[in-house]
Design an enzyme around this catalytic site. Structure first.
Site, PDB file in Angstrom:
ATOM      1  CD  GLU A   1      -8.046  -3.851  -0.541  1.00 21.89           C
ATOM      2  OE1 GLU A   1      -7.164  -3.596  -0.758  1.00 21.89           O
ATOM      3  OE2 GLU A   1      -8.472  -4.726   0.368  1.00 21.89           O
TER       4      GLU A   1
ATOM      5  CG  HIS B   1      -2.011  -1.087   1.138  1.00 22.21           C
ATOM      6  ND1 HIS B   1      -2.376  -1.580  -0.183  1.00 22.21           N
ATOM      7  CD2 HIS B   1      -2.795  -1.706   1.975  1.00 22.21           C
ATOM      8  CE1 HIS B   1      -3.611  -2.642   0.253  1.00 22.21           C
ATOM      9  NE2 HIS B   1      -3.577  -2.576   1.580  1.00 22.21           N
TER      10      HIS B   1
ATOM     11  CG  HIS C   1      -7.723  -0.787   2.298  1.00 21.27           C
ATOM     12  ND1 HIS C   1      -8.470  -1.317   3.101  1.00 21.27           N
ATOM     13  CD2 HIS C   1      -6.718  -1.453   1.845  1.00 21.27           C
ATOM     14  CE1 HIS C   1      -7.666  -2.701   3.537  1.00 21.27           C
ATOM     15  NE2 HIS C   1      -6.941  -2.582   2.676  1.00 21.27           N
TER      16      HIS C   1
END
Length: 298
Positions: A262, A52, A126
């Site tokens: 996601e 991420h 997210h």
């Protein structure tokens, strides 16, 4: 969605509740990738891998915000310039994310980015959804428009294989309770501790907005459709204990307390030549859109 009652909660340590994730969402193996023969080494913040955007990714940045409003919608434009070398990524990357709330119960998120040097990019939101507003999501019924998924190794990096969902716990081609097979002792479910896998969406076009998944809570009757221009979607079922996290209303967050859908390009794509490319070059424009459409089944 899971979250906090105050800003302080979001500024603390939490598993990306509601975050705008980048410069590269999901995992990059060993934090390494190459473009045109030039190797780049990113921070490893998820075991041996980069996750991420690293510990100082887009979810930890202050974006310039400007609100807008019309008769049928309102929203906010978020802008950020990620400088060349930030988090060890190449290129000055100019990013805009537009969040639009429409009067027909749709939240749309549109991303756009340009670069002055070849780089990689993979953006997502997210959010953790629980359509019941409490408890876990094991009775939520889920449908995913995917005949295949990308299996992973022990550190949750895709092996490069496209595997059929048929006769596996990953078959959500028709509405199925999330908890129906989540306890399966098959290899992939054990590796993920539940669902933490990328699904290869069955797309009819390369870039149009198409249905990726539908979620339904039989108790409340609430529904959620996810439409996207992306080729993949990570299904994550909050597989860890969250007893240290206190969410909205002062309530602790249970294991499997929410589900993430996601939309994305595939994990580790910079190192997987068979996956859709995530390389962005000067003169190109990265564009991505995902709509969350809410409803009620009566």
């Amino acid at each position: 969605v899971l979250g906090f009652d105050t800003l302080d909660g979001y500024l603390g340590d939490h598993p990306y509740f509601g975050a705008l994730v980048g410069r590269y969402c999901n995992r990059i193996a060993q934090g390494r990738f190459s473009i045109d023969g030039q190797e780049y080494q990113l921070a490893t913040n998820n075991g041996p891998n980069h996750l991420h955007g690293g510990a100082a990714g887009f979810s930890h940045k202050l974006w310039k915000a400007e609100a807008f409003k019309s008769d049928k919608q309102l929203g906010i434009d978020l802008k950020y310039i990620s400088l060349d070398g930030e988090a060890a990524y190449p290129g000055n990357l100019e990013v805009t994310a537009r969040y639009t709330l429409m009067d027909d119960n749709i939240l749309s998120i549109e991303y756009e980015a340009t670069t002055d040097k070849p780089t990689v990019i993979n953006l997502t939101n997210h959010s953790y959804f629980n359509l019941a507003g409490q408890g876990d999501i094991l009775d939520h019924e889920l449908m995913i428009c995917a005949d295949t998924f990308t299996p992973v190794n022990a550190s949750l990096i895709p092996t490069g294989e496209y595997r059929s969902v048929a006769d596996t716990p990953f078959d959500f081609r028709s509405f199925t309770p999330i908890g129906f097979r989540i306890g399966s002792r098959t290899e992939q479910m054990v590796l993920g501790g539940g669902y933490d896998h990328n699904f290869v969406l069955d797309r009819q076009t390369e870039s149009d907005l198409e249905l990726a998944a539908s979620l339904y809570d039989p108790t409340s009757g609430r529904t959620l459709d996810v439409l996207t221009t992306e080729p993949g979607m990570q299904l994550f079922t909050t597989n860890f204990e969250n007893s240290h996290l206190i969410g909205k209303g002062g309530q602790p967050i249970p294991k499997h307390g929410a589900v993430c859908l996601e939309t994305q390009h595939f994990p580790d794509s910079p190192n997987q030549s068979a996956f859709p490319t995530t390389t962005l070059r000067p003169g190109e424009v990265y564009r991505s859109r995902t709509d969350f459409r809410f409803g009620l089944s009566v």
